[in-house]
Design a protein around this motif. Sequence first.
Motif, short mmCIF file in Angstrom:
data_model
loop_
_atom_site.label_atom_id
_atom_site.label_comp_id
_atom_site.label_asym_id
_atom_site.label_seq_id
_atom_site.Cartn_x
_atom_site.Cartn_y
_atom_site.Cartn_z
N UNK A 49 0.84 -1.21 0.00
CA UNK A 49 0.00 0.00 0.00
C UNK A 49 0.88 1.26 0.00
N UNK A 52 2.49 1.55 -3.38
CA UNK A 52 1.56 2.04 -4.42
C UNK A 52 1.41 3.56 -4.35
N UNK A 75 1.26 5.44 -13.44
CA UNK A 75 0.70 4.10 -13.62
C UNK A 75 1.77 3.03 -13.42
N UNK B 4 -6.76 -5.52 0.16
CA UNK B 4 -6.64 -4.05 0.24
C UNK B 4 -5.60 -3.48 -0.73
N UNK B 5 -4.39 -4.06 -0.78
CA UNK B 5 -3.39 -3.53 -1.74
C UNK B 5 -3.87 -3.61 -3.18
N UNK B 6 -4.57 -4.72 -3.51
CA UNK B 6 -5.06 -4.89 -4.88
C UNK B 6 -6.11 -3.82 -5.22
N UNK B 8 -6.36 -0.86 -3.84
CA UNK B 8 -5.66 0.42 -4.01
C UNK B 8 -4.94 0.48 -5.35
N UNK B 9 -4.39 -0.68 -5.73
CA UNK B 9 -3.69 -0.74 -7.02
C UNK B 9 -4.66 -0.41 -8.14
N UNK B 12 -5.69 3.34 -8.02
CA UNK B 12 -4.62 4.25 -8.47
C UNK B 12 -4.31 4.05 -9.95
N UNK B 13 -4.41 2.78 -10.39
CA UNK B 13 -4.14 2.51 -11.81
C UNK B 13 -5.23 3.14 -12.68
N UNK B 15 -7.00 5.65 -11.91
CA UNK B 15 -6.78 7.11 -11.83
C UNK B 15 -5.70 7.52 -12.84
N UNK B 16 -4.66 6.73 -12.86
CA UNK B 16 -3.56 7.02 -13.79
C UNK B 16 -4.02 6.92 -15.24
N UNK B 17 -4.81 5.88 -15.51
CA UNK B 17 -5.30 5.70 -16.89
C UNK B 17 -6.22 6.85 -17.28
#
Lengths: 169, 267
Positions: A49, A52, A75, B4-6, B8-9, B12-13, B15-17
């Motif tokens: 986390x 990321x 990304x 949880x990490x997935x 968030x990934x 965020x991904x 969001x980036x896209x």
Amino acid sequence: MIFYFFIFLTILILLVLQILFSLYIFFSNIVLEFLVISLIYFSLKYGSIFGEFYGFLSGILLDIFSVSIFGLRSLVLTILGFLLGKMSHKVDEDKIKVQLLLCFFVLSFYYLFIFLFCKIFFPESSCWMGFSVFLGRIGVNCFFTPFTFKLLDLLTKRIKKWSGKANYR
Amino acid sequence: MKHKPTIFLLILSVLSIILILLDLTEKVVAIKNLIHYFLSPVPEIALRIVDKSHLLGENIVSFVKTHQENQKLKKQIEELEYIREKYETILRENSELREILNLKKIFPYKISIAKVIGRDPNDWFKTILVDIENLSLAKKDSPVLSISKNQVCLLGRIVEVQGTTAKVLLLTDALSCVPAKVVRSGETGVIIGQNKSELLFDYLLPLSDIRIGDEIITSGIGEIFPEGIPIGTVSEISSKQNTYFKKAIVRPFINWNKIDFILIVQK
């Protein structure tokens, strides 16, 4: 909270260092990727986390100060933060061999991801730096990785100490 | 919360896209510019520091170079100053020697030139030492002359000859006595030294015709000093009435602080 503020400050300092090194010290498109190296360090230390968010934030900052596709670095660094976080507490990041190997694979993934992404979605843009520059960049960054790790280690300990004291008060 | 990490990934991904996809829209550019506006001072300050550090390095190099140049120039100035002084001395000596040569031609006696090599500060008005190497004319009691303001004047006489040097007894020495006379009236007397810059004109009769400003020259009496060598001018006359002899103070022509070369007269 103070710890996260210091981390943000660290990102800014590393960004400045990266810009300065690329402008004044290195040549032939060789860039010291301090933010990527620090991402490896922080992801391995604090998990997925943290990795990321660290990757996303540093990626956004890199995108702001670059002219390439906005959001692309955030990304790729978010993905890298996640992947590296998965390895947290599974590899001994204090070993130089591990540091070098991780740096090699992470940078390869980073550059190739950007290249492939550009090639697929924005074929008109030229994202490939050339094979020699690619290897040169990875080599130089691998050389600096142990030093950066050591520096970050010392810095993090100091930040923790300060933030701990600040929280106590 | 294992995923949880997935999550968030993904967030965020995505969001980036979105950022990538919205890249060219005005809103994204505006956000990018806004963040850039707030963060750009950081690298700019660092770049300025780097630029300043370049300047600092250049300044240090420039300072060191300037210092070295300064030292070199100071040394050159010292050398040139020394040469200039030497040149001026030579020029002055040359001028004096020319004067002497010119006078030598018109002077009725055979004379030779000698250089002053020593003078005792404690006996400033008594004696001087001169170099008489290669001078066969220098003998004891030879009259010694000097030149002041293009004029030959009496300086003293040689009292001692030792090898290549000779000691000259100056007119101002208390032991010095020179027979003299007043040019205008021909009144004779004796010039006596007083160990100071002025001379005493003694043994003048009470009714002697002497005035302030009169020129005094050697009278030629005795065997040492030839006649007609200028000595000085009367500057003061004693007003004491009940004395056997009248006395006058004579200011010599010689500049006592400018005696470099002297003329030795062959008797």
